[in-house]
Design an enzyme around this catalytic site. Structure first.
Site, short mmCIF file in Angstrom:
data_model
loop_
_atom_site.label_atom_id
_atom_site.label_comp_id
_atom_site.label_asym_id
_atom_site.label_seq_id
_atom_site.Cartn_x
_atom_site.Cartn_y
_atom_site.Cartn_z
N ARG A 118 -30.06 -22.34 -57.86
CA ARG A 118 -30.33 -21.10 -58.58
C ARG A 118 -31.73 -21.16 -59.17
NH1 ARG A 118 -26.77 -19.09 -56.11
NH2 ARG A 118 -24.92 -18.00 -56.89
N GLU A 150 -35.13 -12.31 -58.19
CA GLU A 150 -34.67 -12.08 -56.82
C GLU A 150 -34.11 -10.68 -56.69
OE1 GLU A 150 -31.90 -15.02 -55.50
OE2 GLU A 150 -33.26 -16.70 -55.86
N HIS A 157 -33.67 -17.15 -50.26
CA HIS A 157 -32.29 -17.37 -50.68
C HIS A 157 -31.32 -17.18 -49.51
CE1 HIS A 157 -29.62 -17.41 -54.50
NE2 HIS A 157 -29.00 -17.99 -53.48
#
Length: 320
Positions: free
Chosen positions: A240, A269, A287
């Site tokens: 994360r 993000e 990601h």
């Protein structure tokens, strides 16, 4: 009107997942494949028996406080649940599940890719060839850091951390780890335990982050901790973005204390950090740790398994 439970799927999941979901449930899919807004989530709580969200949908206490009475379960299509206020959902008697186990190998593969790409200057090399700027060679050209035989520190020795350790052993890496609890010998498989992050950092020529994002782990890697790592070390984050103080990482790279970084997640993000974009010593991906066909099918099926159990009156395997 269908007597099947009515399900809102917030994003475009794999074809196999949607086919199975439509067979067994009354399904509405967000075909636009955009993140569900707070108002859409609240509206869904009035109209659906279950929601299958991704980490892009945020179930904050404020959002949950506006819920209707129909929603009974949030079956996440993700392992991490930092986008869910679990206490608020529990207070409304709404079950919450996730999809552990099935994405460990895919995410660990990606962490290995990030490690290799950062260590061997993949961004810089690709740019040279792609732009036509590669016009010479010498023994001093594009010298990187060797992964084989190096010491790898892993923060968070859960499913993904252990999967990475197994893959790193194929590169003869010496595995060190820090975890809330020391693993049993058969799970550690020879990995060396550290009871503090500080002790781990001191030996980590490579460092990979695999812990959840919580208030306690926010900014886990800050300026002081980057300074504890050996000079010329490489950091990888496929967990994360909140785990890393991005300004501190930039400073550590600019000083040369950290040689390179491999990042699949960012504080912001989608989008990432614009300050990273001109740095050839940061290998970045958007990601996509679990983005393989096999894993996305498995995640979708795991979420549906949890729904099947819940609506059959059984306890879902992944109930949080």
């Amino acid at each position: 009107m269908s007597d099947k439970p009515r399900i809102w799927i917030t994003r475009r999941l794999s074809d196999a997942t949607l086919k199975r979901a439509r067979r067994d449930y009354d399904v509405v899919v967000n075909e636009a494949d955009t993140p569900g807004t707070a108002d859409e989530i609240v509206a869904a709580s009035h109209d659906f028996d279950a929601i299958v969200p991704c980490h892009s949908e945020h179930f904050t206490a404020e959002v949950v406080a506006r819920f209707g009475d129909r929603l009974r379960i949030v079956a996440n299509h993700s392992v991490g649940v930092d986008h869910c206020d679990l206490a608020a959902l529990k207070a409304r008697d709404i079950a919450v599940t996730n999809t552990p186990d099935v994405l460990s190998d895919a995410t660990a593969e990606l962490a290995m890719l990030l490690m290799l790409g950062a260590a061997r200057r993949a961004v810089e090399g690709d740019t040279l060839v792609r732009t036509g700027a590669w016009d010479s060679w010498s023994p001093a050209f594009m010298v990187g850091k060797q992964v084989t035989g190096a010491r790898l520190g892993i923060i968070g020795m859960g499913r993904v951390g252990r999967a990475l350790a197994r893959k790193a052993r194929g590169f003869d890496m010496e595995i060190h780890y820090c975890n809330r609890n020391r693993l049993r010998a058969e799970m550690a498989e020879g990995a060396i335990y550290h009871d503090s992050i500080e002790s781990l950092l001191e030996v980590s020529e490579f460092l990979s982050l695999h812990c959840p994002a919580t208030p306690e782990t926010a900014g886990l890697m800050n300026a002081d901790r980057f300074a504890m790592m050996p000079k010329g070390s490489v950091m990888v984050n496929s967990a994360r973005g909140a785990l890393v103080d991005e300004a501190a990482l930039l400073a550590a790279l600019e000083s040369g204390h950290v040689a390179a970084a491999g990042l699949d997640c960012f504080v912001t993000e989608p989008g990432g950090n614009p300050a990273f974009s001109n740095r050839l010593d940061i290998f970045m991906l958007p990601h996509i740790g679990s983005a393989t066909t096999r894993t996305r099918d498995a995640m979708g099926f795991r979420a549906l398994d949890n729904l099947d159990a819940f609506f059959a009156g059984r306890t879902p395997k992944d109930l949080l």
